[in-house]
Design an enzyme around this catalytic site. Structure first.
Site, PDB file in Angstrom:
ATOM      1  CD  GLN A  73      -3.086  -0.513  -0.108  1.00 15.49           C
ATOM      2  OE1 GLN A  73      -3.053   0.616  -0.598  1.00 15.49           O
ATOM      3  NE2 GLN A  73      -3.927  -1.435  -0.548  1.00 15.49           N
ATOM      4  CB  SER A  74       4.160   1.985  -1.465  1.00 14.24           C
ATOM      5  OG  SER A  74       4.921   3.132  -1.805  1.00 14.24           O
TER       6      SER A  74
END
Ligand SMILES: *Cc1c(COP(=O)(O)O)cnc(C)c1O
Length: 335
Positions: A73-74
């Site tokens: 989930q960068s």
């Protein structure tokens, strides 16, 4: 000296707003927020300021592809993919962790921007696979540009050196901040979430170069104080060369607090949940679960402990990340 290559696509200056209901609820100092969640690129966030310099450098070097890496989930990878799309470059992302059955939040957005995703399950394989991905793209003649983790190279850090200049212009009333703040302000503390260190290094460098008189305090998301002091000072020193003259920063020049990251990266506790709920219910302001939620949890705890004086002004630098609120993995924080 050649001018530093930069593309201007961020929506700047970002507004500064006051959070009076949060201050009152905590019985604490005056709290301002700098809205870098509103930088304008694909839901915004702190990576936009770094990418203005990184994409310009990539293009100057003739690159046609951006390659970077991060967690599933960068936010950094989402913004890199958006910037690549915007400048007609290919993008490959090496994402570590387990892919959810259905893409949500940042991964969904990565896909919308047309990024090619390489999934790595085990973090220990990450650097090797990133290098292999880069070498293969180079061998295929794709002219890749490697964006380091979090965009935190000396080039990326410049974004936050100039962000400090922008803040000082706003505080002295030379640039508007928002209708909710006074025209001339003193800020005693800047508090924000720090992880790969580029934001922190830029702010520390900008503080020195542009003369900010308050203190810059990074709340660690996942690294030790020692790691941050060593890496942020080194990054600030190397970034200073880009401004014309090397300034030597020492680890002791970097203030960091790692009291709030013991649960580990992306592992949410009651503290992050409370912070997200307080900001939302008192100010209508959204934080993200992983970064600003943790940094705000630190801020709230420090206020409760009386760390700041009541007559001081604390500026919380919002670094973005809200799309992660919609990741199934973090749903527990909003329930
Ligand atoms: C990347 C990120 C940070 C940390 O910034 P660094 O420059 O990597 O230290 C903070 N907040 C959000 C929302 C981020 O995405």
């Amino acid at each position: 000296m050649n001018p530093i290559p930069r593309f201007h696509f961020a929506h700047l200056p970002t507004p500064i707003e006051e959070l009076p209901r949060l201050s009152a609820a905590l019985g604490g100092p005056r709290i301002l927020v700098k809205r870098d969640d509103q930088t304008g690129l694909a839901f915004g966030g702190n990576k936009t300021r770094k990418l203005e310099f990184l994409v310009a450098e990539a293009q100057e070097q003739g690159a046609r592809m951006m390659i970077s890496a991060g967690a599933i989930q960068s936010n950094h990878c989402r913004q890199t993919a958006a910037a690549a799309a915007r400048f007609g470059m290919e993008c490959t992302l090496v994402l570590t962790g387990e892919m959810p059955p259905r893409p949500t939040a940042n991964i969904l957005l990565d896909q919308l921007f047309g990024a090619h995703i390489v999934n790595v399950l085990d973090r220990k394989d990450r650097d090797r696979i990133l290098q292999e991905t880069f070498d293969q793209a180079a061998a295929e003649g794709k002219k890749p540009y490697l964006v380091p983790y979090g965009g935190s190279s000396s080039t990326g850090a410049l974004g936050y050196a100039f962000a400090m200049e922008e803040l000082l212009m706003q505080l002295t009333g030379r640039t508007p901040s928002s209708r909710r703040t006074r025209s001339s302000e003193t800020v005693d503390w800047i508090v924000f979430g720090t992880s790969s260190g580029g934001t922190h290094a830029g702010l520390v460098l900008g503080q020195r170069v542009f003369g900010f008189k308050g203190k810059v305090l990074g709340i660690s998301i996942d690294e030790s104080v020692e790691w941050l002091q060593k890496n942020v000072s080194a990054l600030a020193s190397s970034a200073s060369e880009r401004l014309g003259k090397r300034i030597e920063f020492a680890p002791a020049d970097v203030a960091a607090n790692a009291d709030y990251c013991r649960a580990g990266y992306g592992v949410l506790t009651e503290a992050e949940r409370e912070a997200v709920h307080m900001f939302a219910s008192l100010e209508g302001l959204l934080l993200d679960p992983v970064y600003t939620g943790r940094a705000a949890a630190g801020l709230i705890d420090l206020i409760r402990k009386g760390f700041f004086k009541k007559d001081e002004t604390v500026l919380f630098w919002h670094t973005g990340g809200q799309p992660a609120l919609f990741a199934e993995k973090y749903a527990s924080i909003v329930e």
